[in-house]
Structures are given as C-alpha cells and as structure tokens.
Design a protein around this motif. Structure first.
Motif, PDB file in Angstrom:
ATOM      1  N   ILE A 206       9.322 -32.729  -0.681  1.00 32.41           N
ATOM      2  CA  ILE A 206       9.024 -33.281  -2.008  1.00 32.41           C
ATOM      3  C   ILE A 206       9.532 -34.708  -2.113  1.00 32.41           C
ATOM      4  CG2 ILE A 206       9.602 -33.120  -4.459  1.00 32.41           C
ATOM      5  CD1 ILE A 206       9.616 -30.056  -4.110  1.00 32.41           C
ATOM      6  N   ALA A 207      10.719 -34.969  -1.564  1.00 34.33           N
ATOM      7  CA  ALA A 207      11.328 -36.301  -1.663  1.00 34.33           C
ATOM      8  C   ALA A 207      10.516 -37.354  -0.937  1.00 34.33           C
ATOM      9  CB  ALA A 207      12.750 -36.257  -1.115  1.00 34.33           C
ATOM     10  N   MET A 208       9.831 -36.989   0.127  1.00 33.98           N
ATOM     11  CA  MET A 208       8.978 -37.926   0.876  1.00 33.98           C
ATOM     12  C   MET A 208       9.741 -39.193   1.271  1.00 33.98           C
ATOM     13  SD  MET A 208       5.397 -37.545  -1.293  1.00 33.98           S
ATOM     14  CE  MET A 208       4.584 -38.898  -0.439  1.00 33.98           C
ATOM     15  N   ASP A 209      11.024 -39.038   1.599  1.00 33.92           N
ATOM     16  CA  ASP A 209      11.852 -40.157   2.063  1.00 33.92           C
ATOM     17  C   ASP A 209      11.888 -41.324   1.085  1.00 33.92           C
ATOM     18  OD1 ASP A 209      12.530 -38.846   4.459  1.00 33.92           O
ATOM     19  OD2 ASP A 209      10.681 -39.510   5.411  1.00 33.92           O
ATOM     20  N   GLY A 210      11.765 -41.033  -0.203  1.00 35.51           N
ATOM     21  CA  GLY A 210      11.890 -42.091  -1.202  1.00 35.51           C
ATOM     22  C   GLY A 210      10.722 -43.048  -1.271  1.00 35.51           C
ATOM     23  N   ASP A 211       9.557 -42.624  -0.821  1.00 36.58           N
ATOM     24  CA  ASP A 211       8.361 -43.477  -0.823  1.00 36.58           C
ATOM     25  C   ASP A 211       7.734 -43.484  -2.218  1.00 36.58           C
ATOM     26  OD1 ASP A 211       6.013 -44.833  -0.396  1.00 36.58           O
ATOM     27  OD2 ASP A 211       5.184 -43.391   1.039  1.00 36.58           O
ATOM     28  N   VAL A 212       8.119 -44.441  -3.056  1.00 40.94           N
ATOM     29  CA  VAL A 212       7.664 -44.474  -4.446  1.00 40.94           C
ATOM     30  C   VAL A 212       6.145 -44.604  -4.541  1.00 40.94           C
ATOM     31  CG1 VAL A 212       7.795 -45.708  -6.638  1.00 40.94           C
ATOM     32  CG2 VAL A 212       9.851 -45.421  -5.241  1.00 40.94           C
ATOM     33  N   LEU A 213       5.551 -45.481  -3.733  1.00 37.65           N
ATOM     34  CA  LEU A 213       4.095 -45.655  -3.783  1.00 37.65           C
ATOM     35  C   LEU A 213       3.388 -44.398  -3.273  1.00 37.65           C
ATOM     36  CD1 LEU A 213       3.588 -49.375  -2.685  1.00 37.65           C
ATOM     37  CD2 LEU A 213       3.842 -48.409  -4.984  1.00 37.65           C
ATOM     38  N   GLY A 214       4.023 -43.704  -2.346  1.00 39.59           N
ATOM     39  CA  GLY A 214       3.471 -42.431  -1.890  1.00 39.59           C
ATOM     40  C   GLY A 214       3.493 -41.397  -2.996  1.00 39.59           C
ATOM     41  N   TRP A 215       4.559 -41.401  -3.798  1.00 41.85           N
ATOM     42  CA  TRP A 215       4.629 -40.490  -4.946  1.00 41.85           C
ATOM     43  C   TRP A 215       3.501 -40.788  -5.925  1.00 41.85           C
ATOM     44  CZ3 TRP A 215      10.480 -41.650  -6.209  1.00 41.85           C
ATOM     45  CH2 TRP A 215      11.274 -41.176  -5.159  1.00 41.85           C
ATOM     46  N   VAL A 216       3.290 -42.072  -6.210  1.00 43.34           N
ATOM     47  CA  VAL A 216       2.238 -42.460  -7.159  1.00 43.34           C
ATOM     48  C   VAL A 216       0.881 -41.973  -6.667  1.00 43.34           C
ATOM     49  CG1 VAL A 216       1.011 -44.415  -8.189  1.00 43.34           C
ATOM     50  CG2 VAL A 216       3.507 -44.464  -8.030  1.00 43.34           C
ATOM     51  N   HIS A 217       0.618 -42.154  -5.387  1.00 43.44           N
ATOM     52  CA  HIS A 217      -0.667 -41.730  -4.817  1.00 43.44           C
ATOM     53  C   HIS A 217      -0.836 -40.216  -4.919  1.00 43.44           C
ATOM     54  CE1 HIS A 217      -4.143 -41.553  -2.166  1.00 43.44           C
ATOM     55  NE2 HIS A 217      -3.515 -40.628  -1.437  1.00 43.44           N
ATOM     56  N   GLN A 218       0.198 -39.466  -4.542  1.00 42.49           N
ATOM     57  CA  GLN A 218       0.106 -38.010  -4.619  1.00 42.49           C
ATOM     58  C   GLN A 218      -0.093 -37.550  -6.055  1.00 42.49           C
ATOM     59  OE1 GLN A 218       3.630 -35.443  -4.099  1.00 42.49           O
ATOM     60  NE2 GLN A 218       2.489 -34.407  -2.460  1.00 42.49           N
ATOM     61  N   ASN A 219       0.652 -38.147  -6.982  1.00 41.13           N
ATOM     62  CA  ASN A 219       0.484 -37.784  -8.390  1.00 41.13           C
ATOM     63  C   ASN A 219      -0.937 -38.046  -8.857  1.00 41.13           C
ATOM     64  OD1 ASN A 219       3.171 -37.023  -8.642  1.00 41.13           O
ATOM     65  ND2 ASN A 219       3.823 -39.031  -9.393  1.00 41.13           N
TER      66      ASN A 219
END
Length: 267
Positions: A206-219
């Motif tokens: 879930i943390a995805m190594d702190g990849d903020v832009l990756g979080w935005v894309h997944q969301n």
C-alpha cells in the motif's frame, strides 16, 4: 458549461472543507499513528504542542481557510487534478481553461521536500507544525473519491437521496464514513477494524515506497468507479454499501501512506 462551472465552484466551496468528514479524517490519521516508528513518533511529538497527530486531522478544514494556511486558500487545495492518462496534472481543471494556484498534491510535495533529509530541523517549529497539519489532512484528502478531479469530465452533480432531498456527489462522498456509510464506528473502531488483518507485506504494498504521484495515479484509476456507484438518480442501500467498501479501502490507504511519509521524514 459556464452555468455548470458556477454551480460546481459554489458547491465545492461549501462542501470541500469536509472531505471524509471529521470521523473519516480522524480514522485515517489514527491508522497513520498506528504505523509510525518509535523514532518518528518521538520526533513528531516535539512539534504537536502537546496534542496527538490526530488532533490535527481536520485542522486545515477549520483553520486553513481562515488564516490562509494553504497554497492558495481555495477549495482546490484539498484536491488532486488528473488528466486523461490518470496522471497528476497540476493547475488544470476540466476543459474550461480555469487554472488553480494550488492543490493537495502540491502541498504534500512542498512539505515533504522542505522537511526530508533532516530539513525539518532547520525550519521554525511553527512551520514544521503547519507542515504536519498539511500532511495529516491532505494525504487522506487525495484518497477521497470526490477529491480526485478528472480534468476531462464533470466531477459533480446532484443526487436524490430520498425524501425529496438532493445532495451533491461531492457531499455524498464527503460523508460516506458517517451519514451515508454502513458502519457506526468511532474513529478508533475504524482504525481497529480496517487494519486488524493487514500483513506487513500488504502494508508495504500500500505504501508504494512513498511514491506520491503513483498514489495519485492509482487513486484516479480505481476511484473512477465512484461515478458508477453514486449516480445522478436515487442513492440506494446497495449504493451506500458499495460506497462504503470503496471508502474503507481509501481510508486505509490514506492512513498508511501518511505514516510512510512521516516515517521517511522523521523516522
């Protein structure tokens, strides 16, 4: 189109400040506190003025606008805009040419960039406290389905919730953990129920190594279903159930990812 934009902007000013509602924000931040390292918890405590991190969960909703503590002091500070590729697209909204001065992702990245690698030690204590309030609020915010702004389509409309009452799509999702959700849990119970079966491997994924832009894309990819769940007609019990399933997942992600950033900076 102009009429739609006027209605949208007016309605979001009134509703955006309650994304996830207080219960949802408290729940996500409690989840974050559960996954803080001992070192991060100790270092963060120096800047919380005797409070817990959860005390600041909704600080930006109540004080951010009043004291202009965000990047632009606008509702858009609490959202994350994406383009057709489901990628972060700062400053863009819809196809109307409107340009925003700030958004939640900009706030998150600014706070992280200035505090990481020990940078927080060189900042005034009051600035660190503010950045902690930013992260505590904006990281969960970008996980709220109605706070993903798809700049290629309308992202708000009226929904009939029964009894002759209509509520905006944005307002529905803001209050899924509370009014329109199926649970009657306290924030602490949310934290317990939503994390009790998570393995370390799942938390790391879930943390995805702190990849903020990756979080935005997944969301962006996985929250588009919110428009299939909450449609411009009657909100049913089944819709509320499906909305809760999506919201539960996003609340957990927001909390774990908040902890990930804080551990990286302070731990």
């Amino acid at each position: 189109m102009k009429r739609f934009l006027i209605i949208l902007l007016m309605s979001l000013v009134a509703t955006a400040s309650y994304s996830w509602d207080k219960r949802g924000h408290d729940a996500s931040t409690m989840i974050a506190e559960k996954y803080l390292t001992k070192k991060a918890r100790k270092n963060i405590s120096k800047y919380l003025e005797g409070h817990t991190l959860t005390w600041y969960a909704s600080y930006m909703d109540y004080m951010g606008y009043h004291y202009k503590l965000g990047l632009s002091n606008e509702w858009f500070d609490h959202c994350s805009p994406v383009n057709r590729k489901m990628e972060y697209s700062n400053g863009d909204y819809d196809d109307s040419g409107i340009s925003q001065k700030g958004d939640a992702v900009m706030c998150i990245r600014k706070a992280v960039d200035e505090m990481k690698d020990g940078g927080y030690r060189n900042l005034p204590d009051s600035t660190v406290t503010l950045y902690l309030a930013w992260l505590a609020h904006f990281v969960p915010d970008i996980h709220c389905p109605s706070h993903v702004i798809y700049n290629f389509r309308p992202t708000n409309y009226w929904v009939n919730v029964g009894g002759g009452e209509k509520v905006l799509f944005h307002g529905i999702w803001d209050h899924v953990p509370d009014r329109y959700g199926i649970h009657d849990w306290s924030p602490g119970e949310y934290c317990d129920h939503l994390t009790r079966n998570l393995s370390r491997k799942e938390v790391k994924a879930i943390a995805m190594d702190g990849d903020v832009l990756g979080w935005v894309h997944q969301n962006a990819v996985e929250c588009l279903v919110a428009y299939d769940i909450v449609r411009p007609d009657t909100l049913t019990d089944v819709d509320c159930y499906n909305a809760t399933v999506l919201a539960d997942r996003q609340l957990v992600r927001g909390g774990i990812r908040l902890a990930c950033l804080l551990n990286m900076i302070f731990g």
